[in-house]
Design an enzyme around this catalytic site. Structure first.
Site, PDB file in Angstrom:
ATOM      1  N   ARG A  27      37.363  32.485  28.707  1.00 53.99           N
ATOM      2  CA  ARG A  27      35.920  32.737  28.664  1.00 53.99           C
ATOM      3  C   ARG A  27      35.337  32.880  30.062  1.00 53.99           C
ATOM      4  NH1 ARG A  27      33.843  30.824  23.524  1.00 53.99           N
ATOM      5  NH2 ARG A  27      31.803  30.470  24.437  1.00 53.99           N
ATOM      6  N   TRP A  75      30.418  27.802  33.388  1.00 50.89           N
ATOM      7  CA  TRP A  75      30.064  29.091  33.998  1.00 50.89           C
ATOM      8  C   TRP A  75      28.644  28.870  34.506  1.00 50.89           C
ATOM      9  CZ3 TRP A  75      31.974  33.939  34.991  1.00 50.89           C
ATOM     10  CH2 TRP A  75      31.052  34.979  35.115  1.00 50.89           C
ATOM     11  N   ASN A 101      26.375  23.883  26.911  1.00 55.49           N
ATOM     12  CA  ASN A 101      26.484  25.326  27.105  1.00 55.49           C
ATOM     13  C   ASN A 101      25.112  25.902  26.788  1.00 55.49           C
ATOM     14  OD1 ASN A 101      27.144  28.007  27.079  1.00 55.49           O
ATOM     15  ND2 ASN A 101      28.350  27.923  25.198  1.00 55.49           N
ATOM     16  N   GLU A 491      37.695  56.272  31.908  1.00 50.64           N
ATOM     17  CA  GLU A 491      38.479  55.110  32.320  1.00 50.64           C
ATOM     18  C   GLU A 491      39.338  54.535  31.206  1.00 50.64           C
ATOM     19  OE1 GLU A 491      36.209  51.729  33.698  1.00 50.64           O
ATOM     20  OE2 GLU A 491      34.565  52.160  32.345  1.00 50.64           O
ATOM     21  N   LYS A 609      39.168  44.796  37.665  1.00 49.85           N
ATOM     22  CA  LYS A 609      37.849  44.352  37.200  1.00 49.85           C
ATOM     23  C   LYS A 609      36.893  44.193  38.368  1.00 49.85           C
ATOM     24  CE  LYS A 609      34.783  42.889  34.279  1.00 49.85           C
ATOM     25  NZ  LYS A 609      34.068  43.982  33.599  1.00 49.85           N
TER      26      LYS A 609
HETATM   27  C1  F6R Z   1      33.039  50.748  34.576  1.00 49.98           C
HETATM   28  C2  F6R Z   1      32.973  49.592  35.466  1.00 49.98           C
HETATM   29  C3  F6R Z   1      32.820  49.828  36.918  1.00 49.98           C
HETATM   30  C4  F6R Z   1      31.913  48.765  37.549  1.00 49.98           C
HETATM   31  C5  F6R Z   1      31.878  48.928  39.074  1.00 49.98           C
HETATM   32  C6  F6R Z   1      30.944  47.929  39.720  1.00 49.98           C
HETATM   33  O1  F6R Z   1      33.191  50.370  33.236  1.00 49.98           O
HETATM   34  O2  F6R Z   1      33.067  48.476  35.023  1.00 49.98           O
HETATM   35  O3  F6R Z   1      32.350  51.107  37.188  1.00 49.98           O
HETATM   36  O4  F6R Z   1      30.639  48.892  37.002  1.00 49.98           O
HETATM   37  O5  F6R Z   1      33.168  48.759  39.595  1.00 49.98           O
HETATM   38  O6  F6R Z   1      31.339  46.623  39.455  1.00 49.98           O
HETATM   39  P1  F6R Z   1      30.343  45.423  39.661  1.00 49.98           P
HETATM   40  O7  F6R Z   1      29.239  45.587  38.689  1.00 49.98           O
HETATM   41  O8  F6R Z   1      31.159  44.196  39.422  1.00 49.98           O
HETATM   42  O9  F6R Z   1      29.839  45.518  41.075  1.00 49.98           O
END
Ligand code: F6R
Length: 614
Positions: A27, A75, A101, A491, A609
């Site tokens: 989570r 979190w 939470n 993607e 991510k």
């Molecule tokens: C697309 C996606 C990416 C993020 C980008 C910015 O689905 O997730 O385009 O939006 O890499 O990431 P953050 O918002 O973490 O700065």
């Protein structure tokens, strides 16, 4: 967002609780803690960082044996992710321990009340308020169940609370409002968890709790009441998922789970943002009203999906505040030597708060004297830490690489920022702002209505399993949604997808139209007549050239129907808020198409991510 575990039985509670926390790690969290009831005392430990930090601490300084315990992975929402703010929180007399939470919305007046009575609070959290209130009720003679009922009646917001009392070692009491909690029913033992993953290795018999219920758990009994003490009951069910599916709540992908979490995420993003008179109060925005009144230009920076949230925000912010607003890809920003002054407000949008391109952009902006406000989902991450102000989006951890609930809550935060600026600068009347806020508060329901169409969208995706290219058209606030729909497909499904402003078609892209090419068309609501008409004409033009048109139009809009091979109906919402509902079918389509094509939806190839390098 946050993981909660509770246990009473004949096993060693420490092991059961820590293992439960491990099952909830997925989570996302930034600190962890446990509290056990042993020999009439609470024994607890809590640590910032990974569960391993907590385990190391417990290994070095062991906790006593106990068969009742609670645990938490946090979190961060109120207060930084550190040891002090980690849960459990323990009352001043050391008698009651609580994990929590959610967000207690009326935490400020309750905190003031406790401080006025001389209670010294140790942490910055809203949870400690609940711990102190519960302990005071118990010390005044109430049993823990009654204390929980009394305290919950005073709390506003969304919360799950789980508590133990040092002098009542056989009882764990929990409560929930707008926040998850399930009971695991064992033989001579019972469990609590944020979800069934917490106890699935011990039992698959569970009890779902309703809104505003308090549950009292002993080894042999589980008793449910309302907050007012009236008898109530939960809904028993049997879990037939395996452990890995349980972590995803029965979904095949985290992304799909996160898409379906959006009504909750949007509701959380809106929680506690206005007072009882409807006046917006963005507590986290640490810029004075004078500073905000002086802002003469806004530049929004972000990457990918976050950038598209910024593009939507531009339409809303300029319309509501009349402040000129630019939107720029964060990695392009500093290299064009942007004109920045102390009165420029740079808004950095980032789900992770760690994207290097965005971080470098805000560093540059601050060096040039501009103020920076972050819109971010990750408490304590670098971008909000290095900003002058922050609006947290409260979406909960986003694990799927493709952003979904992160995006929707970024939109909500942008709308709130625009309305707040309009309030401070007087560019909108209070009643006008309140009307938009009311409409925003209906968004969770509208998003749910779109999710209810999932099967229809999945069927559409299955029909397109062999498609090699898809186009997306939009206008005005629908244009960034076309871009986002295309990005999701690129993607996840690895196919060629492009988003265009429909007005641009004749300037080139219409040459791409060929028979059978699927084109999603986001039709603006009819409230914007001229836009609506132009979009309908664009659909006619591409249909005449053989495109397979999939129109997203508000219910009752018959104008697009004759030219739409497929029509996905959207709830009636105002033009500026339409992106919140229009993007949902596009997310579902991309997720399902990638699934049908056999791709790994949660970890698409070549992508990470959090992009922490430039
Ligand atoms: C697309 C996606 C990416 C993020 C980008 C910015 O689905 O997730 O385009 O939006 O890499 O990431 P953050 O918002 O973490 O700065």
């Amino acid at each position: 967002m946050c993981g909660i575990v509770g246990y009473v039985g004949d096993q060693q509670a420490q092991g059961v609780v820590v293992e439960g926390l491990r099952r909830l790690e997925y989570r996302g969290y930034d600190s962890a803690g446990v509290a056990l009831v042993a020999d009439g005392q609470i024994a607890a430990d809590k640590r910032a960082g990974k569960l391993a930090n907590l385990e190391k601490a417990i290994a070095e300084d062991t906790l006593p044996e106990a068969t009742t315990g609670i645990g938490h992975t946090r979190w961060a929402t109120h207060g930084a992710p550190n040891d002090t703010n980690a849960h459990p929180h323990i009352g001043a007399a050391g008698r009651v321990a609580v994990v929590h939470n959610g967000i207690i919305e009326n935490f400020a007046p309750l905190r003031a009340e406790l401080e006025a009575e001389g209670v010294e609070l140790r942490s910055e959290t809203d949870t400690e308020i609940a711990a102190q209130l519960l302990e005071r009720a118990v010390l005044a003679g109430a049993d823990l169940t009654t204390a929980m009922q009394q305290v919950c009646q005073r709390l506003e917001g969304a919360f799950t609370l789980v508590a133990v009392d040092a002098e009542d070692p056989e009882r764990v009491v929990a409560a929930r409002r707008n926040s998850p909690l399930v009971v695991g029913l064992g033989e001579g033992e019972n469990f609590l968890g944020s979800d069934v993953a917490a106890f699935i290795e011990h039992t698959r018999d569970a009890l779902e709790l309703g809104q505003d219920q308090v549950v009292t758990m002993t080894r042999d009994a589980v008793v449910v009441t309302g907050f007012d003490g009236s008898p109530s009951e939960g809904t028993p069910y049997h879990v037939d998922w395996d452990l890995s599916a349980a972590e995803k709540d029965g979904y095949d992908w985290f992304m799909r789970k996160e898409i379906f979490e959006q009504p909750r995420a949007v509701a959380d993003a809106l929680l506690g943002r206005h007072d009882e008179n409807g006046r917006l109060q963005l507590d986290e925005v640490r810029l004075s009203e004078d500073e905000l009144r002086n802002v003469d230009k806004i530049i929004i920076v972000g990457c990918g999906t976050a950038n598209y949230a910024g593009l939507v925000a531009k339409y809303a912010i300029e319309h509501w505040t009349r402040i000129p607003c630019e939107v720029e890809l964060a990695h392009e920003f500093r290299y064009r030597d942007p004109i920045l002054t102390r009165d420029t407000l740079v808004v950095a949008i980032s789900q992770s708060g760690e994207t290097a391109d965005t971080l470098m952009a805000i560093r540059h902006a601050r060096e040039q004297g501009a103020r920076v406000l972050a819109i971010c989902n990750t408490n304590g991450s670098t971008i909000p830490r290095e900003s002058d102000a922050v609006i947290y989006t409260h979406a909960g951890p986003e694990i799927g690489v493709a952003s979904t609930k992160g995006f929707l809550t970024q939109l909500i935060a942008c709308y709130l920022l625009g309305l707040y600026l309009a309030q401070v600068r007087g560019t909108k009347f209070g009643d006008e702002i309140a009307a938009v806020v009311r409409e925003l508060e209906q968004m969770p329901e509208h998003v749910q209505a779109m999710l209810d169409k999932a099967e229809e969208i999945y069927a559409l995706a299955a029909e397109h399993a062999k498609t090699r290219a898809v186009l997306f058209l939009g206008r005005h606030a629908g244009f960034p949604i076309a871009l986002e729909g295309a990005l999701k497909l690129k993607e996840l499904a690895y196919i060629h997808a492009e988003g265009f402003a429909a007005g641009e078609l004749k300037h080139g892209p219409i040459a791409l139209i060929e028979p059978g090419l699927p084109v999603f068309c986001v039709v603006p609501p009819r409230g914007r007549d001229h836009l609506h008409e132009k979009m309908t004409s664009a659909i006619q033009e591409i249909r005449a050239r053989g495109a397979h048109t999939i129109a997203l139009a508000e219910e009752g809009d018959d104008a697009a129907r004759p030219y739409a091979d497929r029509l996905i109906e959207l709830p009636k919402v105002s033009t500026l808020l339409q992106p919140v509902v229009a993007v949902v079918p596009l997310q579902l389509f991309a997720c399902e198409l990638a699934t049908v094509m056999g791709h790994d939806v949660d970890q698409p190839r070549n992508l990470a991510k959090s992009v922490t390098v430039e």
